[in-house]
Motif scaffolding. Structure first.
Motif, mmCIF file in Angstrom:
data_model
loop_
_atom_site.group_PDB
_atom_site.id
_atom_site.type_symbol
_atom_site.label_atom_id
_atom_site.label_comp_id
_atom_site.label_asym_id
_atom_site.label_seq_id
_atom_site.Cartn_x
_atom_site.Cartn_y
_atom_site.Cartn_z
ATOM 1 N N VAL A 283 0.843 -1.202 0.000
ATOM 2 C CA VAL A 283 0.000 0.000 0.000
ATOM 3 C C VAL A 283 0.877 1.250 0.000
ATOM 4 O O VAL A 283 0.630 2.206 -0.759
ATOM 5 C CB VAL A 283 -0.945 -0.001 1.220
ATOM 6 C CG1 VAL A 283 -1.620 1.357 1.385
ATOM 7 C CG2 VAL A 283 -1.998 -1.084 1.069
ATOM 8 N N ALA A 284 1.909 1.248 0.831
ATOM 9 C CA ALA A 284 2.837 2.383 0.849
ATOM 10 C C ALA A 284 3.560 2.510 -0.483
ATOM 11 O O ALA A 284 3.810 3.626 -0.968
ATOM 12 C CB ALA A 284 3.839 2.222 1.992
ATOM 13 N N GLY A 285 3.889 1.371 -1.097
ATOM 14 C CA GLY A 285 4.540 1.402 -2.400
ATOM 15 C C GLY A 285 3.661 2.028 -3.472
ATOM 16 O O GLY A 285 4.142 2.778 -4.333
ATOM 17 N N ALA B 133 7.834 4.442 7.220
ATOM 18 C CA ALA B 133 7.586 3.565 8.368
ATOM 19 C C ALA B 133 6.814 2.328 7.948
ATOM 20 O O ALA B 133 7.114 1.206 8.386
ATOM 21 C CB ALA B 133 6.816 4.329 9.449
ATOM 22 N N SER B 134 5.818 2.508 7.088
ATOM 23 C CA SER B 134 5.035 1.362 6.622
ATOM 24 C C SER B 134 5.898 0.405 5.813
ATOM 25 O O SER B 134 5.792 -0.820 5.957
ATOM 26 C CB SER B 134 3.857 1.852 5.786
ATOM 27 O OG SER B 134 3.067 0.767 5.355
ATOM 28 N N ILE B 135 6.766 0.948 4.968
ATOM 29 C CA ILE B 135 7.632 0.097 4.156
ATOM 30 C C ILE B 135 8.615 -0.674 5.027
ATOM 31 O O ILE B 135 8.792 -1.889 4.883
ATOM 32 C CB ILE B 135 8.377 0.947 3.106
ATOM 33 C CG1 ILE B 135 7.403 1.464 2.051
ATOM 34 C CG2 ILE B 135 9.487 0.137 2.444
ATOM 35 C CD1 ILE B 135 8.033 2.407 1.044
ATOM 36 N N ALA C 245 12.351 8.064 -5.772
ATOM 37 C CA ALA C 245 11.630 6.796 -5.614
ATOM 38 C C ALA C 245 12.604 5.648 -5.365
ATOM 39 O O ALA C 245 12.295 4.701 -4.637
ATOM 40 C CB ALA C 245 10.785 6.519 -6.856
ATOM 41 N N ALA C 246 13.792 5.727 -5.967
ATOM 42 C CA ALA C 246 14.779 4.673 -5.765
ATOM 43 C C ALA C 246 15.137 4.518 -4.295
ATOM 44 O O ALA C 246 15.435 3.415 -3.822
ATOM 45 C CB ALA C 246 16.033 4.967 -6.586
ATOM 46 N N GLY C 247 15.105 5.626 -3.548
ATOM 47 C CA GLY C 247 15.401 5.550 -2.128
ATOM 48 C C GLY C 247 14.388 4.712 -1.371
ATOM 49 O O GLY C 247 14.744 3.941 -0.467
ATOM 50 N N TYR C 248 13.114 4.842 -1.743
ATOM 51 C CA TYR C 248 12.066 4.053 -1.087
ATOM 52 C C TYR C 248 12.261 2.567 -1.375
ATOM 53 O O TYR C 248 12.105 1.720 -0.486
ATOM 54 C CB TYR C 248 10.692 4.503 -1.566
ATOM 55 C CG TYR C 248 10.282 5.871 -1.063
ATOM 56 C CD1 TYR C 248 9.588 6.014 0.134
ATOM 57 C CD2 TYR C 248 10.584 7.025 -1.780
ATOM 58 C CE1 TYR C 248 9.200 7.262 0.600
ATOM 59 C CE2 TYR C 248 10.202 8.284 -1.319
ATOM 60 C CZ TYR C 248 9.515 8.388 -0.135
ATOM 61 O OH TYR C 248 9.143 9.624 0.317
ATOM 62 N N TRP C 249 12.599 2.242 -2.630
ATOM 63 C CA TRP C 249 12.787 0.818 -2.968
ATOM 64 C C TRP C 249 14.036 0.269 -2.297
ATOM 65 O O TRP C 249 14.067 -0.908 -1.897
ATOM 66 C CB TRP C 249 12.878 0.653 -4.477
ATOM 67 C CG TRP C 249 11.785 1.311 -5.245
ATOM 68 C CD1 TRP C 249 11.889 2.043 -6.389
ATOM 69 C CD2 TRP C 249 10.374 1.302 -4.940
ATOM 70 N NE1 TRP C 249 10.666 2.490 -6.810
ATOM 71 C CE2 TRP C 249 9.718 2.056 -5.943
ATOM 72 C CE3 TRP C 249 9.615 0.746 -3.915
ATOM 73 C CZ2 TRP C 249 8.342 2.259 -5.939
ATOM 74 C CZ3 TRP C 249 8.244 0.949 -3.903
ATOM 75 C CH2 TRP C 249 7.620 1.689 -4.908
ATOM 76 N N ALA C 250 15.075 1.093 -2.175
ATOM 77 C CA ALA C 250 16.275 0.633 -1.473
ATOM 78 C C ALA C 250 15.985 0.360 -0.006
ATOM 79 O O ALA C 250 16.461 -0.635 0.564
ATOM 80 C CB ALA C 250 17.386 1.685 -1.624
ATOM 81 N N VAL C 251 15.190 1.225 0.617
ATOM 82 C CA VAL C 251 14.787 1.001 2.008
ATOM 83 C C VAL C 251 14.042 -0.319 2.140
ATOM 84 O O VAL C 251 14.279 -1.103 3.082
ATOM 85 C CB VAL C 251 13.915 2.172 2.510
ATOM 86 C CG1 VAL C 251 13.250 1.814 3.839
ATOM 87 C CG2 VAL C 251 14.750 3.425 2.673
#
Length: 332
Positions: A186-188, A209-211, A266-272
């Protein structure tokens, strides 16, 4: 400011924080707020036409109040107006009913005589929340929705019949993992569909936090499942320098999260998400099988916290309430 191409605006008002509120037109009975993702969110609905909206003067006690001028009544077939006042949107009332069902169901789970009834009440509350969300979001592909309900119900019934009570802990662990993965997804979606540069700091924090919690819960829960099911060794699995590796993983998550939030990448979110998946494995493998019930309870709490964070990210009060209940119950 909206992706709803058919939405036309009547009067427009700006809140003190800069957010935009407007009345819809030609309906003129609804007040909407444009979210950070530039979508129109229904906030108020009246039974009669709205004349205008405005916020109170800045620097006065009225500055946070939305003032609505409308014909307080219902227009009859003859053209006259019957005084009736205004009502909350039906969707809000149904969301409230689903939240009450969660609370009542959780209370009933506290006793063996009422546990089954509580489980059913909570499940019905979740079904109600899902259906209302689909209707509010104007989901028109009901065939896919029905197929998902049928497949999910069939799988749940099969598991309830086939899984023995002695295997219940590992099934709960698997469910925790799926819950964490759902929250992270959902966060994604919020990352994919949202305007990263337009996210407020609190929105970025909620998404991250959700990720992090959801991804960690996903892999950690299935490691616990493997240990209880005998697919993985039940003894603690340790290696030299494990604490150093865990510290590096934790620091990496913090650093990548800052990069994602500040840099609007966005790459930062996927790396996390990727590092959090590894963290879930490394956190659970050093714990022995005898302690897995405690780990599962903690991961159950994490899945609830991930859902609550996702609720903040997508502005879903029902998801926040449900996630908070699960998070508190798991910790207790």
């Amino acid at each position: 400011f909206s992706r709803d191409l058919d939405l036309r605006v009547g009067s427009l008002a700006f809140a003190p924080d800069g957010s935009r509120w407007a009345t819809t037109w030609p309906d003129r009975t609804q007040v909407v707020r444009f979210t950070e993702r530039r979508r129109a969110e229904l906030m108020l609905e009246f039974v009669s036409d709205i004349d205008s909206i405005a916020f109170g003067p800045t620097g006065t006690p009225l500055e946070d109040l939305l003032l609505v001028s409308h014909n307080s009544g219902r227009r009859t077939s003859t053209g006259s107006v019957e005084p009736t006042g205004s009502d909350l949107p039906m969707s809000d009332l149904l969301y409230l009913a689903s939240a009450v069902a969660f609370i009542v169901g959780l209370k009933a789970l506290g006793g063996p005589r009422t546990a089954r009834l509580g489980n059913r009440i909570a499940a019905l509350g979740m079904l109600l929340a899902i259906v209302v969300t689909l209707v509010v979001a104007d989901i028109t592909d009901w065939t896919t929705v029905a197929a998902g309900l049928v497949v999910g119900a069939a799988l749940g019934a099969w598991l309830a019949i086939r899984v023995q009570m002695t295997a219940m802990p590992q099934m709960v662990a698997a469910f925790n993992g799926f819950g964490g993965a759902a929250s992270a997804l959902v966060a994604g979606v919020a990352v994919v569909e949202g305007d990263l540069a337009g996210f407020a700091p609190e929105t970025s924090v909620s998404i991250l936090a959700s990720i992090v919690i959801g991804a960690t819960t996903f892999t950690g829960s299935f490691v616990a499942f493997g240990k209880l099911q005998g697919l993985l060794p039940g003894r603690p699995l340790v290696f030299p320098g494990q604490h150093v590796v865990n510290a590096v993983i934790g620091a990496s998550i913090v650093g990548l999260a800052i990069w994602a939030g500040v840099g609007d990448e966005a790459a930062g979110y996927w790396a996390v998400a990727g590092v959090a998946l590894v963290a879930g494995v490394l956190v659970v493998v050093p714990i022995g099988g005898a302690d897995m019930p405690v780990v599962i309870s903690l991961l159950n709490s994490f899945s609830g916290l991930a859902a609550a964070a996702a609720g903040f990210a997508i502005e879903s009060t029902t998801l926040i309430i449900g996630g908070a209940l699960v998070g508190a119950a798991g910790l207790i």
